[in-house]
Design an enzyme around this catalytic site. Structure first.
Site, PDB file in Angstrom:
ATOM      1  N   MET A 160       0.963  -1.180   0.007  1.00 53.13           N
ATOM      2  CA  MET A 160      -0.073   0.023   0.018  1.00 53.13           C
ATOM      3  C   MET A 160       0.921   1.074   0.082  1.00 53.13           C
ATOM      4  SD  MET A 160      -3.075   0.826   2.478  1.00 53.13           S
ATOM      5  CE  MET A 160      -2.226   0.768   4.044  1.00 53.13           C
ATOM      6  N   TYR A 437       1.531   3.609  12.669  1.00 53.19           N
ATOM      7  CA  TYR A 437       1.315   3.493  10.973  1.00 53.19           C
ATOM      8  C   TYR A 437      -0.306   3.155  10.904  1.00 53.19           C
ATOM      9  CZ  TYR A 437       2.665  -1.496  11.730  1.00 53.19           C
ATOM     10  OH  TYR A 437       3.291  -2.686  11.978  1.00 53.19           O
ATOM     11  N   GLU A 438      -0.576   3.419   9.787  1.00 51.91           N
ATOM     12  CA  GLU A 438      -2.035   3.200   9.271  1.00 51.91           C
ATOM     13  C   GLU A 438      -3.015   4.247   9.897  1.00 51.91           C
ATOM     14  OE1 GLU A 438      -2.282   1.725   6.867  1.00 51.91           O
ATOM     15  OE2 GLU A 438      -0.561   0.194   7.143  1.00 51.91           O
ATOM     16  N   GLY A 439      -2.299   5.508  10.063  1.00 54.55           N
ATOM     17  CA  GLY A 439      -3.088   6.620  10.862  1.00 54.55           C
ATOM     18  C   GLY A 439      -2.748   6.394  12.333  1.00 54.55           C
TER      19      GLY A 439
END
Length: 596
Positions: A160, A437-439
């Site tokens: 991603m 990570y991932e927000g």
């Protein structure tokens, strides 16, 4: 350190709390309790014997970049081949593309095991599963036919690619460009950073899902499109052919998860294919991101379980001093430190946070299944709303949990916990990234208030609170549980009133959204876990009343529920008072007055 999957507790959560067999029957998967337990036993053996032994070496060795090629730690390539050959990679993949179609309610337990055994190893396969979801939902028939089967099998992996040096959380600042070509493809130019598994040495191809802008795209996030960019372009037979115009420019040297290659990826006119509609890339990517956020929550849970196991093992073996009321192990020179109240406190914090977090993860996994597999449109929409509400809590709270539990593990070991050879400090370092990570967890808290609580005026949260009230009402009918249920029921009422107060404040002053968000998320999580602990206690009491032969297991559940409500649920009060302190005290000090 060694790892053994907590199979008894996983079976309790799957079968006794959430009836996984009935859930699988509703979804039409063909899985029953015997099959589920068989899969979990195989998963436990695989993670304990093949993956966990790689963890420390991966931290010591890390990844290497030479001439654009990343070498992963010793053992990773062989373990990944076994992971693929044994069918673990295809566990949740769509059946029409060779997947096994396992529901998340079952798969989450295996994924937790992987996180506990080696978070670095799991990073590679986790994002592939998210990429499969995004491509399956938004990709054209041609792209699905060309890529999905090999990604589902694990033969090819996925990434991603969102973040750029100037664009982290704020994707409106994204600069990567996509130029249309005469044949309908595109050419991607730009650099992405922090790309997990962007380059490695064990899959035949790497399929990058990349956010970029078309030449005529609107400014901001409304002008972002999603593209599939393979490392190797495929030939007429669908096999990897010539290398695409992309490369790994560097790998990051990190605090933790050193066995996972975190890459700077450069796209130099790389051939790409549009996924979904133009300028709708963010919506497409969120399909992948929501799965990734759930999986990151499981990372926190897995780290927590591994840390708890290490701390418990050490506390049982380490001899230091005598118990406060006198010798316990009279045949030894000192007592094991598990007899000391403060060590018990830390172990019980670990145990009840991890087991409560597992209940939350399973409940959320069930919603993710029903979002797509429930029979009626109404039921699918209801599950989708519930999952959306829970995802930011799962991601943020379970990763905060992982860091706290790992920190307690270091403390239980004392000075030995600070030493590399015991493994606790690695868990603490590895877990730290999960909060980022991932927000980041602050972003998750904003999401909970802005996109969930304010979006529907608290309606979905109120429905969840009502569901938990019904559990408490049921527990009130059990004399041994009535006190526990009353405490949690009072908190549910307080939570309902607090949500209304937060909504009113945020509607009056937008600064309150950021000021209240983190404390509101943590308040919500503690009360939510308390509700699950009431449900667990209710189940345990019924089993004891029925004369179960596993009395010790169920009595431990009752004691754990009592501890959580008495010692951890009170943390909610401090979060409530903090968020009611308002935004003014945060914003009154001017930026230039933050002096050194």
């Amino acid at each position: 350190m060694s790892y053994q999957a907590p199979l008894r507790d996983m079976r309790f959560v799957l079968h006794e709390l959430f009836d996984a067999s009935a859930h699988c029957a509703q979804l039409g998967t063909g899985l029953d309790r015997e099959l589920i337990d068989g899969v979990l036993e195989e998963a436990a053996a695989f993670t304990a014997n093949e993956i966990a032994p790689l963890n420390r070496n991966s931290d010591e060795e890390g990844c290497r970049l030479e001439n654009g090629q990343v070498s992963t730690p010793r053992g990773f390539r062989a373990a990944y081949r076994q992971y693929v050959d044994n069918g673990w990679a295809s566990m949740t993949g769509p059946v029409e593309f060779g997947g096994q179609g396992f529901p998340q309610l079952v798969a989450f337990a295996f994924h937790e095991m992987l996180m506990s055994a080696s978070l670095s190893f799991r990073v590679y396969s986790g994002l592939t599963e998210g990429a499969v979801l995004a491509l399956h939902k938004h990709g054209s028939a041609e792209l699905k036919a060309g890529y999905l089967a090999k990604m589902v099998s694990g033969q090819w992996t996925g990434t991603m690619c969102l973040t750029e040096p100037q664009a982290g959380t704020d994707l409106a600042l994204l600069r990567s460009r996509a130029e249309p070509q005469a044949d309908g493809s595109f050419q991607i130019t730009g650099s992405k950073i922090f790309i997990s598994g962007g380059e490695q040495d064990f899959s035949e191809n790497i399929i990058h899902l990349v956010l970029a802008r078309l030449p005529d795209a609107p400014v901001g996030v409304k002008g972002i499109s999603l593209f599939l960019v393979p490392k190797f372009l495929t030939d007429a037979d669908g096999a990897p052919g010539r290398r695409n115009a992309l490369s790994c420019g560097a790998i990051e040297h990190k605090m933790g998860i050193k066995g996972a290659s975190t890459c700077v990826m450069n796209f130099d006119g790389a051939t790409a294919y549009l996924v979904g509609e133009a300028n709708q890339g963010l919506a497409c990517m969120f399909t992948m991101m929501n799965d990734a956020r759930f999986q990151v929550g499981l990372q926190g849970l897995g780290i927590g379980e591994a840390a708890f196991q290490g701390a418990l093992r050490y506390a049982r073996e380490r001899l230091q001093s005598r118990g406060l009321t006198g010798p316990v192990a009279t045949d030894k020179v000192a007592d094991p430190i598990i007899v000391h109240p403060d060590v018990r406190r830390m172990l019980l914090i670990q145990k009840t946070l991890v087991e409560g977090g597992r209940m939350l993860a399973a409940y959320t996994a069930r919603q993710l299944d029903l979002e797509h597999g429930a029979e009626s449109t109404e039921a699918r929409k209801a599950a989708s709303k519930r999952a959306a509400l829970l995802i930011p809590i799962v991601k943020a709270f379970l990763t905060d949990l992982g860091q706290e539990v790992a920190s307690h593990a270091v403390q239980v070991y004392g000075g030995h916990g600070y030493i590399r050879e015991w493994g606790m400090e690695q868990l603490m370092r590895d877990s730290r990234i999960t909060q980022l990570y991932e927000g980041t967890n602050g972003i998750q808290a904003l999401d909970l208030i802005r996109r969930k609580l304010l979006a529907d005026g608290g309606a979905e949260l109120a429905a969840l609170q009502e569901e938990l009230r019904s559990v408490c009402n049921e527990a009130l009918g059990q004399p041994a549980l009535s006190g526990l249920a009353r405490v949690v029921q009072a908190r549910l009422d307080e939570w309902h009133g607090l949500a209304a107060e937060v909504i009113a404040r945020c509607q009056h002053d937008a600064q309150e959204i950021g000021a209240a968000s983190v404390d509101f998320l943590h308040y919500s999580a503690y009360v939510l876990l308390a509700g699950f602990w009431v449900q667990a206690a209710l189940c345990a009491q019924r089993s004891l009343d029925a004369g179960s032969a596993e009395g010790d297991f169920y009595r431990a559940k009752l004691a754990s529920a009592d501890f959580f409500v008495k010692r951890l649920l009170p943390r909610a009060s401090s979060h409530r008072l903090a968020l009611l302190g308002g935004a003014d005290c945060l914003m009154a000090l001017r930026a230039e007055h933050f002096a050194f």
